[in-house]
Design an enzyme around this catalytic site. Sequence first.
Site, PDB file in Angstrom:
ATOM      1  N   GLU A  20      -9.156  -1.923   4.504  1.00  0.00           N
ATOM      2  CA  GLU A  20      -8.659  -1.507   5.816  1.00  0.00           C
ATOM      3  C   GLU A  20      -9.541  -0.417   6.421  1.00  0.00           C
ATOM      4  O   GLU A  20      -9.855  -0.444   7.612  1.00  0.00           O
ATOM      5  CB  GLU A  20      -7.226  -1.001   5.685  1.00  0.00           C
ATOM      6  CG  GLU A  20      -6.226  -2.079   5.313  1.00  0.00           C
ATOM      7  CD  GLU A  20      -4.871  -1.532   4.914  1.00  0.00           C
ATOM      8  OE1 GLU A  20      -3.876  -2.251   5.051  1.00  0.00           O
ATOM      9  OE2 GLU A  20      -4.816  -0.374   4.438  1.00  0.00           O
ATOM     10  N   ASP A  73       0.824  -1.210   0.000  1.00  0.00           N
ATOM     11  CA  ASP A  73       0.000   0.000   0.000  1.00  0.00           C
ATOM     12  C   ASP A  73       0.858   1.260   0.000  1.00  0.00           C
ATOM     13  O   ASP A  73       0.621   2.184  -0.786  1.00  0.00           O
ATOM     14  CB  ASP A  73      -0.942   0.004   1.205  1.00  0.00           C
ATOM     15  CG  ASP A  73      -1.917  -1.163   1.180  1.00  0.00           C
ATOM     16  OD1 ASP A  73      -2.619  -1.312   0.171  1.00  0.00           O
ATOM     17  OD2 ASP A  73      -1.960  -1.921   2.157  1.00  0.00           O
TER      18      ASP A  73
END
Length: 249
Positions: free
Chosen positions: A142, A38
Amino acid sequence: MNDKELNNYLDYLVNWIKEEVINANQKGVVVGISGGIDSAVVAAIAQRAFPNNTTVVWMPCESSDLDESCKNDLIKELKFNNLVEVDLYKSFLTFKNELINSGVELSKLALANSKARLRMTTLYAIAQSNNYLVLGTDNLCEWHIGYFTKFGDGGVDLVPLIHMLKRDVRNAAKILGVPESIINRAPTASLWENQTDESEIGFSYDLIDDYLSNKNVANEVKNRVDYLHKISHHKRNLAKKPLHYKELK
């Protein structure tokens, strides 16, 4: 997203970051890199937006050898112009020991999350000194289930990946030239030794992707995702304010 949609979206994100920085009267961006996918994707997008005004920051704090190896691969492959390394291990130990000496009983997770908050403090010190904005690295999965640290990796100015599933992030990494060593590693927040995201969550990101894409998943997955989303609501809605006194009846 299919390949065409993803390519178009990445171009949009580059321009969006530019516009947001200009609108904030700032000059560039700062990104903390962890050796994970990420942060690698966000850093690559940031570099396209601001080739000369993107600072990437490596902040080891009991980080693993794999974290550092992947970080080195990323730096070698994408050749960032501005790299800063700030070793937070001694600062973390001091912080930890002062809390323990005060008599505070620390949970394992609270102590681990302190690393994320120390890192964010570091990023904002660098950002403010350069008139930059801080880019977050949380993806849709997330963010939806609250798998981020409040006022840690969740305390940022811009969240470019917030509408991207984990599989979109993986595909974006390939487009952006992120090294295979990062793309293929098990996702981890590196909160403690041998920690992985999926073992902590209880199932794979692919299943979360499927559920958030309205595909059929097992009830246990649906129930778990819904539960995590509900209990993490406070993380996505910070600094709540009371009613104004004139609103009271």
